[in-house]
Design a protein around this motif. Structure first.
Motif, PDB file in Angstrom:
ATOM      1  N   GLN A  40     -26.906 -88.510  87.601  1.00  0.00           N
ATOM      2  CA  GLN A  40     -26.744 -87.300  88.402  1.00  0.00           C
ATOM      3  C   GLN A  40     -25.931 -86.248  87.660  1.00  0.00           C
ATOM      4  OE1 GLN A  40     -28.334 -86.763  91.192  1.00  0.00           O
ATOM      5  NE2 GLN A  40     -27.494 -84.677  91.400  1.00  0.00           N
ATOM      6  N   TYR A  41     -24.845 -86.670  87.002  1.00  0.00           N
ATOM      7  CA  TYR A  41     -24.022 -85.725  86.232  1.00  0.00           C
ATOM      8  C   TYR A  41     -24.838 -85.109  85.100  1.00  0.00           C
ATOM      9  CZ  TYR A  41     -20.254 -83.844  83.353  1.00  0.00           C
ATOM     10  OH  TYR A  41     -19.450 -83.003  82.614  1.00  0.00           O
ATOM     11  N   PHE A  42     -25.614 -85.929  84.430  1.00  0.00           N
ATOM     12  CA  PHE A  42     -26.435 -85.434  83.318  1.00  0.00           C
ATOM     13  C   PHE A  42     -27.430 -84.394  83.820  1.00  0.00           C
ATOM     14  CE2 PHE A  42     -30.054 -85.511  80.453  1.00  0.00           C
ATOM     15  CZ  PHE A  42     -29.451 -85.423  79.211  1.00  0.00           C
ATOM     16  N   LYS A  43     -28.114 -84.699  84.905  1.00  0.00           N
ATOM     17  CA  LYS A  43     -29.122 -83.780  85.429  1.00  0.00           C
ATOM     18  C   LYS A  43     -28.504 -82.451  85.867  1.00  0.00           C
ATOM     19  CE  LYS A  43     -32.577 -87.122  87.054  1.00  0.00           C
ATOM     20  NZ  LYS A  43     -33.322 -87.630  88.231  1.00  0.00           N
ATOM     21  N   GLU A  44     -27.301 -82.499  86.393  1.00  0.00           N
ATOM     22  CA  GLU A  44     -26.657 -81.288  86.892  1.00  0.00           C
ATOM     23  C   GLU A  44     -26.084 -80.414  85.785  1.00  0.00           C
ATOM     24  OE1 GLU A  44     -23.719 -82.731  89.578  1.00  0.00           O
ATOM     25  OE2 GLU A  44     -25.145 -83.125  91.223  1.00  0.00           O
ATOM     26  N   ARG A  59     -18.284 -86.105  76.689  1.00  0.00           N
ATOM     27  CA  ARG A  59     -18.565 -87.521  76.494  1.00  0.00           C
ATOM     28  C   ARG A  59     -19.550 -88.077  77.531  1.00  0.00           C
ATOM     29  NH1 ARG A  59     -15.964 -91.481  73.511  1.00  0.00           N
ATOM     30  NH2 ARG A  59     -16.346 -93.624  74.215  1.00  0.00           N
ATOM     31  N   ARG A  60     -19.457 -87.585  78.750  1.00  0.00           N
ATOM     32  CA  ARG A  60     -20.340 -88.098  79.803  1.00  0.00           C
ATOM     33  C   ARG A  60     -21.793 -87.707  79.531  1.00  0.00           C
ATOM     34  NH1 ARG A  60     -17.676 -86.223  85.360  1.00  0.00           N
ATOM     35  NH2 ARG A  60     -19.316 -87.563  86.226  1.00  0.00           N
ATOM     36  N   LEU A  61     -22.010 -86.488  79.080  1.00  0.00           N
ATOM     37  CA  LEU A  61     -23.369 -86.074  78.725  1.00  0.00           C
ATOM     38  C   LEU A  61     -23.846 -86.799  77.471  1.00  0.00           C
ATOM     39  CD1 LEU A  61     -23.296 -82.206  79.295  1.00  0.00           C
ATOM     40  CD2 LEU A  61     -24.314 -83.952  80.761  1.00  0.00           C
ATOM     41  N   LEU A  62     -22.957 -86.934  76.499  1.00  0.00           N
ATOM     42  CA  LEU A  62     -23.325 -87.574  75.242  1.00  0.00           C
ATOM     43  C   LEU A  62     -23.699 -89.038  75.456  1.00  0.00           C
ATOM     44  CD1 LEU A  62     -23.581 -87.172  72.193  1.00  0.00           C
ATOM     45  CD2 LEU A  62     -21.185 -87.872  71.975  1.00  0.00           C
ATOM     46  N   GLU A  63     -23.019 -89.689  76.386  1.00  0.00           N
ATOM     47  CA  GLU A  63     -23.319 -91.094  76.661  1.00  0.00           C
ATOM     48  C   GLU A  63     -24.766 -91.267  77.120  1.00  0.00           C
ATOM     49  OE1 GLU A  63     -21.821 -94.791  79.531  1.00  0.00           O
ATOM     50  OE2 GLU A  63     -20.946 -92.796  79.746  1.00  0.00           O
ATOM     51  N   VAL A  64     -25.216 -90.413  77.999  1.00  0.00           N
ATOM     52  CA  VAL A  64     -26.590 -90.498  78.486  1.00  0.00           C
ATOM     53  C   VAL A  64     -27.575 -90.099  77.384  1.00  0.00           C
ATOM     54  CG1 VAL A  64     -28.240 -89.591  80.168  1.00  0.00           C
ATOM     55  CG2 VAL A  64     -25.889 -90.100  80.861  1.00  0.00           C
ATOM     56  N   ALA A 124     -38.121 -77.338  81.623  1.00  0.00           N
ATOM     57  CA  ALA A 124     -38.542 -78.067  82.819  1.00  0.00           C
ATOM     58  C   ALA A 124     -38.822 -79.533  82.500  1.00  0.00           C
ATOM     59  CB  ALA A 124     -39.785 -77.416  83.412  1.00  0.00           C
ATOM     60  N   GLY A 125     -38.253 -80.415  83.279  1.00  0.00           N
ATOM     61  CA  GLY A 125     -38.509 -81.841  83.131  1.00  0.00           C
ATOM     62  C   GLY A 125     -37.676 -82.536  82.076  1.00  0.00           C
ATOM     63  N   PHE A 126     -36.935 -81.771  81.265  1.00  0.00           N
ATOM     64  CA  PHE A 126     -36.169 -82.389  80.178  1.00  0.00           C
ATOM     65  C   PHE A 126     -35.141 -83.375  80.709  1.00  0.00           C
ATOM     66  CE2 PHE A 126     -32.468 -82.590  77.402  1.00  0.00           C
ATOM     67  CZ  PHE A 126     -33.042 -82.924  76.186  1.00  0.00           C
ATOM     68  N   ALA A 127     -34.318 -82.943  81.661  1.00  0.00           N
ATOM     69  CA  ALA A 127     -33.252 -83.799  82.186  1.00  0.00           C
ATOM     70  C   ALA A 127     -33.830 -85.074  82.794  1.00  0.00           C
ATOM     71  CB  ALA A 127     -32.435 -83.044  83.227  1.00  0.00           C
ATOM     72  N   ASP A 128     -34.951 -84.946  83.505  1.00  0.00           N
ATOM     73  CA  ASP A 128     -35.571 -86.124  84.125  1.00  0.00           C
ATOM     74  C   ASP A 128     -36.060 -87.116  83.080  1.00  0.00           C
ATOM     75  OD1 ASP A 128     -35.138 -85.212  86.710  1.00  0.00           O
ATOM     76  OD2 ASP A 128     -37.078 -84.197  86.833  1.00  0.00           O
ATOM     77  N   ARG A 129     -36.669 -86.607  82.011  1.00  0.00           N
ATOM     78  CA  ARG A 129     -37.200 -87.499  80.961  1.00  0.00           C
ATOM     79  C   ARG A 129     -36.078 -88.257  80.263  1.00  0.00           C
ATOM     80  NH1 ARG A 129     -40.368 -82.930  80.024  1.00  0.00           N
ATOM     81  NH2 ARG A 129     -39.152 -82.335  78.186  1.00  0.00           N
ATOM     82  N   ILE A 130     -34.998 -87.554  79.935  1.00  0.00           N
ATOM     83  CA  ILE A 130     -33.883 -88.208  79.256  1.00  0.00           C
ATOM     84  C   ILE A 130     -33.202 -89.204  80.189  1.00  0.00           C
ATOM     85  CG2 ILE A 130     -31.673 -87.878  78.094  1.00  0.00           C
ATOM     86  CD1 ILE A 130     -34.098 -86.911  76.504  1.00  0.00           C
TER      87      ILE A 130
END
Length: 263
Positions: A40-44, A59-64, A124-130
């Motif tokens: 959820q954090y990554f998508k937001e 770090r939280r984004l990098l982890e995902v 579009a769709g990038f966050a969902d795919r990752i």
């Protein structure tokens, strides 16, 4: 308590159980509180990131991001990751181009921080795919904590088709396998190759892989590994040889019978 994959049996029988329950288990893993919070954090927030520097600073984004490519072990190597993401990939000397492990090249291409048109992070769709890839890779890690052979087999089913479908030569596809430690471990075990094999000249290694693939699997072109049937035959050999190596505690009558039939 973190999510634990259900693996009630080892060996090839364990693999068949996993494939039957995989979709449900992956869904439950992604929905577990800890993982769902990270996703959820990554998508937001990933859409706000426009530079490699900004990504490695969070770090939280990098982890995902790293976890989606199975590169989570590099979470503390921020300078290295920043360079992988920042180098111009049209330059053959770019770090991602020179690394044998092509996961880094895929990582850099996917995020596109050095793309003249801008990074892909806001598309579009990038966050969902990752996020989806992060969930699947994370499940593999959790699975490996219980049974490393099953983790390697599952990774192969995700990666080998991409290589088989790639727009590179047959030699290039074999080199992609040889440059991936997880894939090499499956092939080497399935083909019963010794640990010292990796020290041989690359041409000799490739010739050996090709000869073994033809004799044991009937594969004469790497593209054939895109077939689910060929992948299953490779995994069956890998799992049986892994059970044999594990010794009596991991090699029961059913697995022994399977090994005899395979021979």
């Amino acid at each position: 308590m973190s999510f634990q994959p259900v693996v009630p049996i080892t060996g090839y029988a364990g693999w068949t159980f996993l494939t039957r329950t995989l979709d449900r288990q992956e869904t439950l893993y992604a929905q577990s509180p800890e993982i769902s919070r990270k996703i959820q954090y990554f998508k937001e927030n990933i859409g706000k990131i426009t530079t490699a520097e900004a990504l490695v600073a969070d770090r939280r984004l990098l982890e995902v991001a790293l976890g989606a490519f199975g590169l989570d072990g590099d979470i503390d190597n921020r300078f290295f990751i920043k360079k992988v993401l920042s180098d111009d990939l049209t330059d053959p000397k770019a770090l991602a181009n020179r690394l044998a492990d092509k996961r880094y090249l895929s990582f850099s291409k996917t995020f596109g921080f050095n793309n003249p048109a801008g990074p892909a992070t806001g598309s579009a769709g990038f966050a969902d795919r990752i996020a989806e890839a992060f969930g699947k890779k994370g499940f593999e890690v959790a699975l490996g904590e219980q049974d490393q052979s099953l983790r390697l087999a599952l990774n192969l089913t995700r990666e080998i088709g991409k290589i088989a479908d790639g727009a590179v030569s047959d030699d290039g596809k074999w080199l992609s396998v040889m440059g991936s430690e997880p894939l090499r471990r499956v092939f080497d075990k399935a083909f019963n190759l010794p640990q010292a094999f990796a020290a041989l000249d690359l041409d000799r290694q490739m010739d050996t892989y090709r000869a073994k693939a033809a004799r044991l699997l009937g594969v004469t072109q790497f593209d054939q590994f895109g077939s689910a049937d060929v992948q299953e035959r490779l995994i069956r050999r890998f799992m049986v040889h892994s059970e044999i190596e594990a010794g009596p505690s991991g090699f029961g009558p059913a697995q022994a019978a399977l090994a005899i039939l395979m021979s």
